[in-house]
Design a protein around this motif. Structure first.
Motif, PDB file in Angstrom:
ATOM      1  N   ASP A  63       0.839  -1.194   0.000  1.00 16.18           N
ATOM      2  CA  ASP A  63       0.000   0.000   0.000  1.00 16.18           C
ATOM      3  C   ASP A  63       0.882   1.255   0.000  1.00 16.18           C
ATOM      4  O   ASP A  63       0.783   2.090  -0.884  1.00 16.18           O
ATOM      5  N   ARG A  64       1.775   1.330   0.974  1.00 14.77           N
ATOM      6  CA  ARG A  64       2.662   2.490   1.093  1.00 14.77           C
ATOM      7  C   ARG A  64       3.939   2.225   0.293  1.00 14.77           C
ATOM      8  O   ARG A  64       4.675   1.267   0.565  1.00 14.77           O
ATOM      9  N   VAL A  65       4.196   3.053  -0.724  1.00 13.71           N
ATOM     10  CA  VAL A  65       5.295   2.825  -1.664  1.00 13.71           C
ATOM     11  C   VAL A  65       6.245   4.024  -1.683  1.00 13.71           C
ATOM     12  O   VAL A  65       5.795   5.173  -1.759  1.00 13.71           O
ATOM     13  N   THR A  70      12.086   9.201  -8.591  1.00  9.01           N
ATOM     14  CA  THR A  70      10.833   9.784  -9.087  1.00  9.01           C
ATOM     15  C   THR A  70      10.967  10.361 -10.487  1.00  9.01           C
ATOM     16  O   THR A  70      10.048  10.254 -11.298  1.00  9.01           O
ATOM     17  N   GLY A  71      12.106  10.971 -10.795  1.00  6.03           N
ATOM     18  CA  GLY A  71      12.252  11.620 -12.090  1.00  6.03           C
ATOM     19  C   GLY A  71      11.175  12.665 -12.289  1.00  6.03           C
ATOM     20  O   GLY A  71      10.888  13.465 -11.385  1.00  6.03           O
ATOM     21  N   VAL A  86       1.916   7.020  -1.940  1.00  6.31           N
ATOM     22  CA  VAL A  86       3.266   7.126  -2.488  1.00  6.31           C
ATOM     23  C   VAL A  86       4.052   8.289  -1.894  1.00  6.31           C
ATOM     24  O   VAL A  86       3.526   9.399  -1.750  1.00  6.31           O
ATOM     25  N   ALA A  87       5.302   8.028  -1.560  1.00  7.67           N
ATOM     26  CA  ALA A  87       6.269   9.076  -1.220  1.00  7.67           C
ATOM     27  C   ALA A  87       7.278   9.127  -2.360  1.00  7.67           C
ATOM     28  O   ALA A  87       7.787   8.095  -2.797  1.00  7.67           O
ATOM     29  N   SER A  88       7.578  10.329  -2.855  1.00  7.97           N
ATOM     30  CA  SER A  88       8.401  10.491  -4.052  1.00  7.97           C
ATOM     31  C   SER A  88       9.750  11.109  -3.708  1.00  7.97           C
ATOM     32  O   SER A  88       9.823  12.246  -3.245  1.00  7.97           O
ATOM     33  N   GLN A 108      -3.155  15.916  -8.904  1.00  8.64           N
ATOM     34  CA  GLN A 108      -2.567  15.124  -7.822  1.00  8.64           C
ATOM     35  C   GLN A 108      -1.511  15.975  -7.096  1.00  8.64           C
ATOM     36  O   GLN A 108      -0.904  16.865  -7.696  1.00  8.64           O
ATOM     37  N   ILE A 109      -1.316  15.680  -5.838  1.00  9.14           N
ATOM     38  CA  ILE A 109      -0.284  16.356  -5.056  1.00  9.14           C
ATOM     39  C   ILE A 109       0.754  15.327  -4.636  1.00  9.14           C
ATOM     40  O   ILE A 109       0.431  14.345  -3.955  1.00  9.14           O
ATOM     41  N   LEU A 110       2.000  15.526  -5.046  1.00 11.75           N
ATOM     42  CA  LEU A 110       3.072  14.606  -4.665  1.00 11.75           C
ATOM     43  C   LEU A 110       3.642  14.970  -3.313  1.00 11.75           C
ATOM     44  O   LEU A 110       3.817  16.144  -2.992  1.00 11.75           O
ATOM     45  N   SER A 111       3.957  13.950  -2.536  1.00  9.51           N
ATOM     46  CA  SER A 111       4.713  14.120  -1.292  1.00  9.51           C
ATOM     47  C   SER A 111       6.172  13.871  -1.622  1.00  9.51           C
ATOM     48  O   SER A 111       6.597  12.727  -1.788  1.00  9.51           O
TER      49      SER A 111
END
Length: 265
Positions: A63-65, A70-71, A86-88, A108-111
């Motif tokens: 679940d948590r990836v 990330t590129g 996802v953590a990037s 989407q909002i990336l962490s």
């Protein structure tokens, strides 16, 4: 108003002598990062790799990836859209900025975390169900010490029974027979040329030419498949399965890429 001078790639007088794990920070300059998505072609790549990574992560109950490379955000965004948390992470600030922009355009909002794999746990204290290191990124590490340290850090941030998915070019084929990439799966951009300019046992220098005639380079270490599998086992991963272009029966063909799925048991 002062005009900002554009940074250029600098390999000095002898580019093939640049074999340093830290040099990637000078390679992914803004101009190259801006063109990176032309090289990938998100739609074509999404079609070619299908549900391979999503299916593999789900099969292992992830679940948590942590997306360690990330590129410009291709896999982080795909996994978020598929329901993963996802953590990037990336070592290039320019890449993370571009990834965040790409995610915003898709609502989407990336962490994001700016971190070096070799000291990953200094910046990331959380534990994950899976770590992915894709896009031939691991090949930026030039010393075995750096590779072992990075793999140990990946291992450390994984939960028990977590998995690492790591890919690489088929450098065995390049070293033994020369370059003949089909570009079927990974680099699907139209009219973009990506090919080795120089190769020896310690360096694969790739040249990237775009439709506007701009040219960039990457110096990478040509990792052999069995060497990577051995390192994964020696760092502590118990079960390592290797796929070629998303097929486990890779030895029937000459794949462009290998994907290693390593389990922390």
């Amino acid at each position: 108003m002062a005009i900002k001078e554009k940074k250029v790639q600098n390999y000095g007088e002898n580019p093939i002598e640049v074999r340093d794990s830290d040099h990637y920070q000078n390679e992914y300059i803004e101009g190259f990062v801006e063109k990176w998505d032309e090289l990938i072609n998100w739609q074509a790549r999404s079609t070619s790799e299908g549900e391979f990574f999503i299916k593999t992560l789900k099969e292992h109950g992830a679940d948590r990836v942590l997306d360690a490379a990330t590129g410009t955000g291709f896999h982080s965004i795909r996994l978020i859209e598929a329901g993963f948390n996802v953590a990037s992470v990336d070592g290039s600030v320019e890449m993370l900025v571009k990834a965040f922009e790409n995610a915003t355009r898709k609502d989407q909002i990336l962490s994001t975390v700016h971190a070096d794999w070799r000291w990953l746990t200094r910046d990331v204290q959380e534990r994950f169900d899976a770590v992915i290191c894709l896009g031939n990124s691991f090949t930026h590490l030039f010393s075995e010490e750096d590779r072992r340290k990075a793999l140990a850090e990946f291992y450390s941030v994984l939960k028990h029974d977590g998995i690492l998915i790591l890919d690489q070019r088929n450098y065995d084929l390049i070293l033994d027979e020369g370059f003949k990439s089909k570009h079927t799966y990974y680099y699907c951009g139209e009219n973009v040329k990506a090919e080795p300019e120089y190769v020896d046992d310690g360096l694969a220098r790739f040249r990237y030419q775009f439709p506007d005639e701009s040219v960039y380079h990457l110096n990478m270490f040509p990792l052999r498949k069995d060497y990577v599998r051995r390192l994964l086992h020696e760092v502590g991963f118990q079960d390592v399965t290797t796929y070629g272009d998303f097929q486990e029966t890779y030895h029937q063909d000459d794949p462009d890429f290998y994907i290693h799925v390593a389990k922390k048991d």
